[in-house]
Enzyme design. Structure first.
Site, PDB file in Angstrom:
ATOM      1  N   TYR A   1       0.908  -1.290  -0.106  1.00 62.14           N
ATOM      2  CA  TYR A   1      -0.040  -0.099   0.006  1.00 62.14           C
ATOM      3  C   TYR A   1       0.933   1.156   0.203  1.00 62.14           C
ATOM      4  CZ  TYR A   1      -3.028  -3.695   1.757  1.00 62.14           C
ATOM      5  OH  TYR A   1      -3.732  -4.754   1.752  1.00 62.14           O
ATOM      6  N   HIS A   2       1.955   1.352  -0.534  1.00 63.55           N
ATOM      7  CA  HIS A   2       2.973   2.278  -0.492  1.00 63.55           C
ATOM      8  C   HIS A   2       3.281   2.808  -1.963  1.00 63.55           C
ATOM      9  CE1 HIS A   2       4.579   0.642   3.477  1.00 63.55           C
ATOM     10  NE2 HIS A   2       3.398   1.204   3.868  1.00 63.55           N
ATOM     11  N   GLN A   3       2.341   2.665  -2.719  1.00 66.46           N
ATOM     12  CA  GLN A   3       2.441   3.384  -4.118  1.00 66.46           C
ATOM     13  C   GLN A   3       3.086   4.942  -4.162  1.00 66.46           C
ATOM     14  OE1 GLN A   3      -0.442   2.140  -3.389  1.00 66.46           O
ATOM     15  NE2 GLN A   3      -0.167   0.156  -4.368  1.00 66.46           N
TER      16      GLN A   3
END
Length: 644
Positions: free
Chosen positions: A556-558
């Site tokens: 979840y770290h785009q």
């Protein structure tokens, strides 16, 4: 397992035995108390008022502001809060979502927010190299659609990254972004400041209690020479720790609450909720933003921008909005028949993410199966006192940073993998379901893992790639704002990424041989994957490469889709003061500007970016206003050396 399905309360209240009504009255009082306590978890007063309710009463042409901030997420909330500290500046925030759901407040339920109306439910394109255990072979990339943005659905972990991350940004030509230069902004975001006129808005940090299994993890790592640290100090960013979380008194504490809502009553700050910005409008020369169009309900509105627009819609929606507004690679825009305002090829490129490979360990269960009474007692403790299991998220804050590369050129002070840990107690199928549903995992794999939980505790370990070399691409499917953009992750397309993840898996295998893990009878769960099981040897290099192709998931770290870099870089989108190249009054303030992803969870750095953006804007416009009062000519924006 506790069922959360609805029951017939009327039928349940009908007791067969006689009574005079006293007990029924007491039970009714108890139920009313519980319902009231539920409402008090997230009352509407926690959030800024919705100025959108007044739009219908405004005269035509009155919707004009000095600053328009698009997105009330982790960075946008900070920008709006800081800019509105100047009472002479009128600030508007456009947020596509509304107030967060009550579940967002409860730490133990953070995985349950996915696949809901409070998230942008994005999926990557199918890939031959990754995500093949997911439904339709597409990884799920949720982003927050609410006040607080993705900060309202994340795991609340607050990790800054390390010196090398930011010194590398500076070395790439981004003046002012070295570790020593950004550190004061990290500190500013968590330090209470303000006065009676301008209440403080800040990130609140605390630490969650962690289950006893954390001791096994910590002592196992120490057996392999990886230390336990209270906090990372200068000189080494390797070790295991219980990281701080953005929470207070058992509830989430993101910037939408701490920075924005806390000052939501300022007369010069307006927030319009359920306002989806879909078009930026420019002057005839295509050099200045004049207005922003947004949709609310069934109506479209247009708000004028007197000074600056700040794009804080996130790593997916910020570049998508620019593309729909005519800023991006000319061939792509022309293909979609979008008029080109600015040919900026880097928009949507440089897409980076911390891809992870989840491993599942079976542990001997040392505790009895939790009863429904114990689960309900935990719920009661939370509703009444904000304590108990629901006031934390188990082992999620137990994080390890490890350098697995023994090559001579590798600096041992800095990690190349990160480990997260999620522990599931035997028979807590409801908790495991939240995780696996969030993954969008295919049913056969879900059934297998749920079966393991009948007899064992399960420890899920995220083996996270700290420095991905594979970079993806965002583009539009059409010019219509209601169509999701096309997301190509390119996970694991670079051999170096797979090699690093394989070393991380081997490290976890070494932990299985340590005394603490042996004492817990820890063993890896062998998930049946026909293609991988055809490998000659289980847990061989070939097996794990195949496993990673199936079980590759986002952390979840785009980041990175509007790269910060000098304009000599053909992929550059914003300059080091976060101004979009070629547009005089448009800045970007969110994770999309990261030139390289930090080697840690990204939320803390995103908050820092919001603090920096607000400071840049305040510096530039305060100087311009001073020059205007002194009678000098007022330029349209402050010019910096790297613009020349």
């Amino acid at each position: 397992m506790l069922s959360t399905s609805s029951c017939n309360l009327t039928e349940a209240a009908q007791c067969s035995g006689p009574g005079i009504g006293l007990l029924q009255g007491l039970v009714t009082m108890l139920l009313q108390t519980l319902l009231s306590a539920q409402c008090q978890v997230a009352p509407s007063s926690l959030w800024p008022p919705d100025y959108g309710d007044q739009l219908a009463d405004l005269p035509v042409g009155q919707l004009n502001y000095d600053f328009v901030v698009i997105g009330a997420g982790s960075a946008g909330s900070v920008v709006a809060s800081r800019l509105s500290e100047n009472p002479n500046w009128r600030v508007l925030v456009l947020e596509a979502g509304g107030d967060p759901p009550v579940e967002s407040e409860i730490p133990a339920l953070f995985f349950g927010l996915q696949h809901s109306e409070f998230t942008w439910n994005y999926f990557t394109e199918p890939s031959s190299s990754a995500c093949q255990a997911m439904r339709d072979g597409r990884c799920y990339w949720p982003r927050g659609r609410m006040i607080g943005g993705t900060g309202g659905i994340n795991a609340m972990l607050y990790v800054r990254g390390n010196r090398r991350d930011f010194d590398n940004w500076s070395a790439m030509g981004n003046t002012g972004w070295s570790y020593d230069e950004v550190l004061p902004y990290f500190e500013k975001s968590v330090r209470p400041v303000g006065n009676e006129t301008h209440p403080a808005g800040y990130v609140t940090l605390s630490k969650f209690e962690v289950p006893a299994v954390e001791r096994m993890i910590r002592e196992g790592a120490e057996s392999l020479g990886v230390p336990r640290v209270e906090e990372f100090a200068e000189g080494s960013f390797v070790g295991y720790t219980n990281v701080p979380v953005t929470a207070q008194n058992g509830q989430r504490a993101h910037t939408g609450k701490g920075h924005l809502a806390k000052v939501g009553q300022r007369p010069n700050l307006h927030v319009i909720k359920h306002a989806l910005a879909h078009q930026l409008h420019f002057d005839a020369g295509g050099q200045r933003v004049e207005a922003v169009s947004f949709v609310r309900g069934e109506r479209t509105y247009r708000v004028g921008v007197a000074q600056e627009a700040v794009l804080s819609a996130g790593v997916i929606d910020s570049p998508a909005l620019l593309l729909r507004s005519g800023i991006g690679a000319r061939p792509h825009l022309e293909q979609l028949e979008i008029p080109v305002v600015k040919d900026l090829p880097g928009v949507g490129g440089n897409l980076q993410d911390h891809v992870l490979v989840p491993l599942f360990m079976q542990l001997e269960s040392s505790e009895k199966v939790p009863t429904q009474k114990e689960i309900l007692d935990s719920l009661y403790a939370y509703l009444r006192n904000r304590t108990g299991e629901m006031a934390s998220h188990g082992t999620a804050s137990t994080v390890g940073f490890v350098n697995t590369n023994t090559a001579n050129e590798s600096d041992p002070r800095y990690p190349d993998v990160e480990f997260h840990h999620l522990w599931f107690q035997r028979a807590r199928h409801d908790a495991l379901e939240m995780l696996l549903s969030g993954f969008s995992l295919q049913d056969p794999y879900v059934k297998h893992l749920q079966q393991q939980l009948i007899n064992y505790d399960l420890l899920c370990i995220f083996v996270v790639l700290s420095h991905p070399q594979s970079k993806g691409q965002l583009s539009l499917r059409s010019k219509h704002y209601w169509e999701s953009p096309k997301l190509v992750s390119n996970y694991l397309t670079q051999p170096e990424d797979l090699a690093t993840l394989l070393r991380g898996i081997r490290y976890q295998e070494q932990l299985l041989e340590t005394a603490p893990y042996r004492a817990a009878h820890a063993q890896l769960s062998h998930i049946p994957i026909p293609e991988c099981d055809s490998s000659p040897e289980y847990r061989s290099d070939d097996y794990w490469r195949c496993y990673a192709k199936y079980f590759s998931i986002t952390c979840y770290h785009q980041t990175g889709t509007l790269k910060m870099s000098p304009d000599t870089d053909p992929q550059a989108c914003v300059n080091p003061r976060l101004q979009l190249h070629g547009i005089s009054n448009l800045r970007v303030a969110d994770a999309s500007i990261m030139p390289n992803i930090v080697s840690a969870n990204t939320n803390a750095a995103t908050v820092m970016i919001g603090e920096r953006a607000a400071d840049f804007i305040a510096q530039d416009w305060t100087e311009l206003e001073l020059e205007s009062r002194q009678g000098t000519e007022r330029p349209t924006r402050r010019i910096h050396d790297y613009d020349l």
